[in-house]
Motif scaffolding. Sequence first.
Motif, mmCIF file in Angstrom:
data_model
loop_
_atom_site.group_PDB
_atom_site.id
_atom_site.type_symbol
_atom_site.label_atom_id
_atom_site.label_comp_id
_atom_site.label_asym_id
_atom_site.label_seq_id
_atom_site.Cartn_x
_atom_site.Cartn_y
_atom_site.Cartn_z
ATOM 1 N N ILE A 43 0.867 -1.176 0.000
ATOM 2 C CA ILE A 43 0.000 0.000 0.000
ATOM 3 C C ILE A 43 0.902 1.225 0.000
ATOM 4 N N ARG A 44 0.623 2.178 -0.897
ATOM 5 C CA ARG A 44 1.441 3.396 -1.007
ATOM 6 C C ARG A 44 0.557 4.635 -1.014
ATOM 7 N N ASN A 45 1.100 5.741 -0.530
ATOM 8 C CA ASN A 45 0.462 7.051 -0.657
ATOM 9 C C ASN A 45 1.096 7.735 -1.850
ATOM 10 N N MET A 46 0.295 8.088 -2.842
ATOM 11 C CA MET A 46 0.800 8.703 -4.063
ATOM 12 C C MET A 46 0.157 10.073 -4.231
ATOM 13 N N LYS A 47 0.934 11.014 -4.743
ATOM 14 C CA LYS A 47 0.426 12.359 -4.968
ATOM 15 C C LYS A 47 -0.285 12.424 -6.324
ATOM 16 N N GLY A 48 -1.460 12.993 -6.320
ATOM 17 C CA GLY A 48 -2.205 13.161 -7.565
ATOM 18 C C GLY A 48 -3.304 12.134 -7.732
ATOM 19 N N ALA A 49 -3.961 12.208 -8.865
ATOM 20 C CA ALA A 49 -5.087 11.320 -9.167
ATOM 21 C C ALA A 49 -4.581 9.959 -9.637
ATOM 22 N N MET A 50 -5.206 8.903 -9.173
ATOM 23 C CA MET A 50 -4.856 7.535 -9.550
ATOM 24 C C MET A 50 -6.119 6.785 -9.937
ATOM 25 N N ARG A 51 -5.985 5.858 -10.887
ATOM 26 C CA ARG A 51 -7.080 4.968 -11.282
ATOM 27 C C ARG A 51 -6.573 3.545 -11.247
ATOM 28 N N GLU A 52 -7.486 2.592 -11.144
ATOM 29 C CA GLU A 52 -7.103 1.187 -11.230
ATOM 30 C C GLU A 52 -6.526 0.912 -12.602
ATOM 31 N N GLY A 53 -5.427 0.178 -12.642
ATOM 32 C CA GLY A 53 -4.779 -0.141 -13.893
ATOM 33 C C GLY A 53 -3.626 0.779 -14.247
ATOM 34 N N ASP A 54 -3.460 1.904 -13.535
ATOM 35 C CA ASP A 54 -2.331 2.799 -13.791
ATOM 36 C C ASP A 54 -1.020 2.092 -13.461
ATOM 37 N N VAL A 55 0.025 2.375 -14.214
ATOM 38 C CA VAL A 55 1.348 1.810 -13.966
ATOM 39 C C VAL A 55 2.215 2.899 -13.346
ATOM 40 N N LEU A 56 2.793 2.604 -12.186
ATOM 41 C CA LEU A 56 3.615 3.554 -11.454
ATOM 42 C C LEU A 56 5.079 3.142 -11.526
ATOM 43 N N THR A 57 5.958 4.125 -11.533
ATOM 44 C CA THR A 57 7.392 3.889 -11.447
ATOM 45 C C THR A 57 7.813 4.225 -10.025
ATOM 46 N N LEU A 58 8.187 3.218 -9.251
ATOM 47 C CA LEU A 58 8.571 3.423 -7.862
ATOM 48 C C LEU A 58 10.089 3.458 -7.745
ATOM 49 N N LEU A 59 10.616 4.589 -7.291
ATOM 50 C CA LEU A 59 12.052 4.701 -7.088
ATOM 51 C C LEU A 59 12.467 3.999 -5.802
ATOM 52 N N GLU A 60 11.536 3.871 -4.868
ATOM 53 C CA GLU A 60 11.797 3.215 -3.591
ATOM 54 C C GLU A 60 10.626 2.287 -3.312
ATOM 55 N N SER A 61 10.881 1.007 -3.187
ATOM 56 C CA SER A 61 9.784 0.040 -3.075
ATOM 57 C C SER A 61 9.745 -0.693 -1.735
ATOM 58 N N GLU A 62 10.579 -0.295 -0.787
ATOM 59 C CA GLU A 62 10.602 -0.960 0.516
ATOM 60 C C GLU A 62 9.574 -0.388 1.484
ATOM 61 N N ARG A 63 9.242 0.881 1.315
ATOM 62 C CA ARG A 63 8.385 1.566 2.269
ATOM 63 C C ARG A 63 6.916 1.275 1.994
ATOM 64 N N GLU A 64 6.158 1.016 3.059
ATOM 65 C CA GLU A 64 4.720 0.753 2.928
ATOM 66 C C GLU A 64 3.960 1.743 3.794
ATOM 67 N N ALA A 65 2.799 2.222 3.328
ATOM 68 C CA ALA A 65 1.995 3.204 4.047
ATOM 69 C C ALA A 65 1.105 2.505 5.073
ATOM 70 N N TRP A 66 0.730 3.264 6.089
ATOM 71 C CA TRP A 66 -0.253 2.771 7.065
ATOM 72 C C TRP A 66 -1.618 2.764 6.408
ATOM 73 N N ARG A 67 -2.432 1.806 6.752
ATOM 74 C CA ARG A 67 -3.775 1.660 6.179
ATOM 75 C C ARG A 67 -4.708 2.708 6.755
ATOM 76 N N LEU A 68 -5.589 3.275 5.932
ATOM 77 C CA LEU A 68 -6.605 4.213 6.410
ATOM 78 C C LEU A 68 -7.607 3.518 7.301
ATOM 79 N N CYS A 69 -8.105 4.206 8.299
ATOM 80 C CA CYS A 69 -9.118 3.629 9.202
ATOM 81 C C CYS A 69 -10.489 3.762 8.611
#
Length: 69
Positions: A43-69
């Motif tokens: 799970i990641r926090n990304m800046k901007g609008a996202m849709r299902e199926g979008d392909v992201l380029t992750l420069l850092e892939s170790e960090r995971e975001a906390w889940r929303l309540c």
Amino acid sequence: MDMSRVQPIKLARVTKVLGRTSSQGQCTQVHVEFMDNTSCSIIRNMKGAMREGDVLTLLESEREAWRLC
């Protein structure tokens, strides 16, 4: 620059949009699945609008975001 510490760039596909985060809602929390290893997802926090199926380029892939309540 120390090249021994540089991680390779990873491609990830958005599988689910979980919601908006941040104080003003400018970030989108998404569930992504890595394209080179489909059994691994985070799970990641990304800046901007996202849709299902979008392909992201992750420069850092170790960090995971906390889940929303």
